[in-house]
Write a protein that holds these residues in place. Structure first.
Motif, PDB file in Angstrom:
ATOM      1  N   GLY A 124      29.136  44.359  49.357  1.00 25.46           N
ATOM      2  CA  GLY A 124      29.688  45.684  49.604  1.00 25.46           C
ATOM      3  C   GLY A 124      30.502  46.175  48.433  1.00 25.46           C
ATOM      4  O   GLY A 124      30.183  45.906  47.283  1.00 25.46           O
ATOM      5  N   ARG A 125      31.565  46.881  48.737  1.00 29.79           N
ATOM      6  CA  ARG A 125      32.386  47.446  47.674  1.00 29.79           C
ATOM      7  C   ARG A 125      33.845  47.055  47.865  1.00 29.79           C
ATOM      8  O   ARG A 125      34.340  46.939  48.988  1.00 29.79           O
ATOM      9  CB  ARG A 125      32.239  48.954  47.624  1.00 29.79           C
ATOM     10  N   VAL A 126      34.510  46.857  46.741  1.00 30.22           N
ATOM     11  CA  VAL A 126      35.927  46.556  46.722  1.00 30.22           C
ATOM     12  C   VAL A 126      36.557  47.568  45.775  1.00 30.22           C
ATOM     13  O   VAL A 126      36.256  47.582  44.584  1.00 30.22           O
ATOM     14  CB  VAL A 126      36.218  45.122  46.216  1.00 30.22           C
ATOM     15  N   LEU A 127      37.394  48.431  46.302  1.00 31.83           N
ATOM     16  CA  LEU A 127      38.037  49.451  45.485  1.00 31.83           C
ATOM     17  C   LEU A 127      39.149  48.831  44.648  1.00 31.83           C
ATOM     18  O   LEU A 127      39.654  47.750  44.963  1.00 31.83           O
ATOM     19  CB  LEU A 127      38.599  50.559  46.380  1.00 31.83           C
ATOM     20  N   GLU A 128      39.528  49.518  43.592  1.00 29.57           N
ATOM     21  CA  GLU A 128      40.591  49.026  42.727  1.00 29.57           C
ATOM     22  C   GLU A 128      41.892  48.888  43.513  1.00 29.57           C
ATOM     23  O   GLU A 128      42.250  49.766  44.301  1.00 29.57           O
ATOM     24  CB  GLU A 128      40.791  49.999  41.564  1.00 29.57           C
ATOM     25  N   ASN A 129      42.587  47.796  43.320  1.00 26.05           N
ATOM     26  CA  ASN A 129      43.858  47.486  43.990  1.00 26.05           C
ATOM     27  C   ASN A 129      43.734  47.410  45.511  1.00 26.05           C
ATOM     28  O   ASN A 129      44.703  47.657  46.229  1.00 26.05           O
ATOM     29  CB  ASN A 129      44.950  48.493  43.612  1.00 26.05           C
ATOM     30  N   GLU A 130      42.552  47.091  46.010  1.00 28.60           N
ATOM     31  CA  GLU A 130      42.336  46.974  47.453  1.00 28.60           C
ATOM     32  C   GLU A 130      42.358  45.500  47.852  1.00 28.60           C
ATOM     33  O   GLU A 130      41.882  44.644  47.118  1.00 28.60           O
ATOM     34  CB  GLU A 130      40.985  47.585  47.822  1.00 28.60           C
ATOM     35  N   LYS A 131      42.902  45.219  49.020  1.00 30.47           N
ATOM     36  CA  LYS A 131      42.890  43.853  49.527  1.00 30.47           C
ATOM     37  C   LYS A 131      41.470  43.452  49.866  1.00 30.47           C
ATOM     38  O   LYS A 131      40.668  44.262  50.318  1.00 30.47           O
ATOM     39  CB  LYS A 131      43.739  43.731  50.794  1.00 30.47           C
ATOM     40  N   ARG A 132      41.170  42.168  49.646  1.00 31.10           N
ATOM     41  CA  ARG A 132      39.863  41.628  49.983  1.00 31.10           C
ATOM     42  C   ARG A 132      39.951  40.897  51.308  1.00 31.10           C
ATOM     43  O   ARG A 132      40.925  40.229  51.596  1.00 31.10           O
ATOM     44  CB  ARG A 132      39.388  40.668  48.909  1.00 31.10           C
ATOM     45  N   VAL A 133      38.913  41.031  52.086  1.00 29.88           N
ATOM     46  CA  VAL A 133      38.801  40.337  53.360  1.00 29.88           C
ATOM     47  C   VAL A 133      37.837  39.177  53.145  1.00 29.88           C
ATOM     48  O   VAL A 133      36.710  39.375  52.697  1.00 29.88           O
ATOM     49  CB  VAL A 133      38.261  41.274  54.457  1.00 29.88           C
ATOM     50  N   LYS A 134      38.293  37.969  53.449  1.00 33.19           N
ATOM     51  CA  LYS A 134      37.453  36.779  53.315  1.00 33.19           C
ATOM     52  C   LYS A 134      36.972  36.368  54.706  1.00 33.19           C
ATOM     53  O   LYS A 134      37.753  36.352  55.650  1.00 33.19           O
ATOM     54  CB  LYS A 134      38.233  35.638  52.685  1.00 33.19           C
ATOM     55  N   PHE A 135      35.691  36.062  54.804  1.00 36.58           N
ATOM     56  CA  PHE A 135      35.143  35.656  56.095  1.00 36.58           C
ATOM     57  C   PHE A 135      34.021  34.653  55.877  1.00 36.58           C
ATOM     58  O   PHE A 135      33.425  34.588  54.808  1.00 36.58           O
ATOM     59  CB  PHE A 135      34.644  36.871  56.890  1.00 36.58           C
ATOM     60  N   ASN A 136      33.763  33.858  56.887  1.00 32.24           N
ATOM     61  CA  ASN A 136      32.718  32.838  56.821  1.00 32.24           C
ATOM     62  C   ASN A 136      31.633  33.164  57.838  1.00 32.24           C
ATOM     63  O   ASN A 136      31.905  33.297  59.028  1.00 32.24           O
ATOM     64  CB  ASN A 136      33.287  31.452  57.131  1.00 32.24           C
TER      65      ASN A 136
END
Length: 68
Positions: free
Chosen positions: A4-16
């Protein structure tokens, strides 16, 4: 792996999520990451389903490239 997309200075969601190679059946190690605003949107869900249907591990992907 980031999908997907990760915007600048955005938190990342980690999932398994268990993803298996569609050619040899090997389980893909590690988790996935995406941007917080993209997580659990319809677009994200569609992209995840496509990834599950079409994913090849590194070995199978390389074999496919060499065959072409």
């Amino acid at each position: 792996m980031i999908i997907g997309r990760v915007l600048e200075n955005e938190k990342r969601v980690k999932f398994n999520i268990e993803i298996y190679c569609n050619n040899c059946g090997v389980k893909v190690p590690g988790g996935l990451q995406t941007g917080e605003s993209y997580f659990e949107t319809n677009e994200f869900k569609n992209e995840l389903q496509e990834l599950k249907k079409n994913y090849l591990c590194g070995i199978c992907r390389d074999k496919k490239r060499v065959e072409k």
